[in-house]
Design an enzyme around this catalytic site. Structure first.
Site: not given
Ligand code: SAH
Length: 223
Positions: A70
């Site tokens: 993000s």
């Molecule tokens: N907090 C992260 C942002 C990553 S983007 C950071 O600081 O880098 C969001 C993430 O959510 C992705 O890696 C995606 O694979 C994950 N995601 C999407 N749906 C999900 C679910 N149902 N359970 C767990 N993770 C999920």
């Protein structure tokens, strides 16, 4: 990359990180704990080497598998929102991704639980938690649409992928007065919501704080 180059990244990163902190302040982030945690978290270590030099730009960046780390401003805003209502000891993050948001939280709260559905992303994030010496993060390769009931209740829950509607399971895993910060809606029309459980009731107060764009929260896990 040679160790000399790597040191180069480290040296510039302190200065550029400080510039990023100033930018966050200029954009209205004023919680000292949030600013300090972001100052203490080396975002360049949560990116692939090829993108590390862009770590302190205020932008989202790709982390592979179609996912993104993000934008720092959004991490700061969500963390500040999470902390705005009550002291938090135990927090759940849904969507570990690079691990950066979990690392920022780990500087502020006692215990961070984080879940990710894409196994290789979680494996890399775990290496980064080890490399940066963060020992208060527990993670799991599960579908976080249903939270992580084994460790519930949580004082706070933060979602970094967007469902189309708020999953009941996340609400049910909030402690009394617990706070949920979550992007909600379809990809082109999402709002960042703060949802607060009222005491130990099943009533929740809701506030929309910003329009945002996150990857979708998907069901099931991927190997
Ligand atoms: N907090 C992260 C942002 C990553 S983007 C950071 O600081 O880098 C969001 C993430 O959510 C992705 O890696 C995606 O694979 C994950 N995601 C999407 N749906 C999900 C679910 N149902 N359970 C767990 N993770 C999920």
């Amino acid at each position: 990359m040679s160790s000399v180059d790597f040191d180069g990244v480290g040296m510039t990163s302190r200065r550029t990180r400080e510039r990023l902190i100033q930018r966050l302040k200029d954009k209205g982030i004023d919680d000292a704990k949030v600013l300090e945690a972001m100052r203490a978290t080396p975002r360049h270590l949560f990116l692939d080497e090829a993108l590390a030099h862009r770590a302190y730009e205020d932008t989202a960046l790709p982390i592979g598998f179609g996912q993104t780390i993000s934008q720092p401003y959004v991490v700061a805003l969500m963390t500040q929102a999470l902390l705005s209502r009550r002291p938090l000891n135990k927090v759940l993050e849904v969507g570990t991704g690079s691990g950066y948001q979990a690392a920022v939280l780990a500087h502020i709260v006692d215990q961070v639980f984080t879940v990710e559905r894409i196994r290789p992303l979680l494996a890399r994030a775990r290496e980064r938690f080890r490399a940066t010496g963060l020992r208060n993060i527990v993670s799991s390769h599960v579908d976080g649409t249903t939270g992580w009931p084994a460790h519930a209740p949580y004082d706070g829950i933060i979602g970094t992928a967007a469902p189309e509607g708020v999953p009941d399971e996340l609400l049910l895993q909030l402690a009394p007065d617990g706070v949920l910060v979550l992007p909600v809606g379809p990809e082109n029309n999402q709002e960042l919501r703060i949802i607060v459980r009222v005491g130990d009731s099943q009533h929740y107060e809701e506030e929309v704080i910003e329009r945002v764009r996150f990857v979708p929260l998907l069901s099931g896990v991927s190997g």
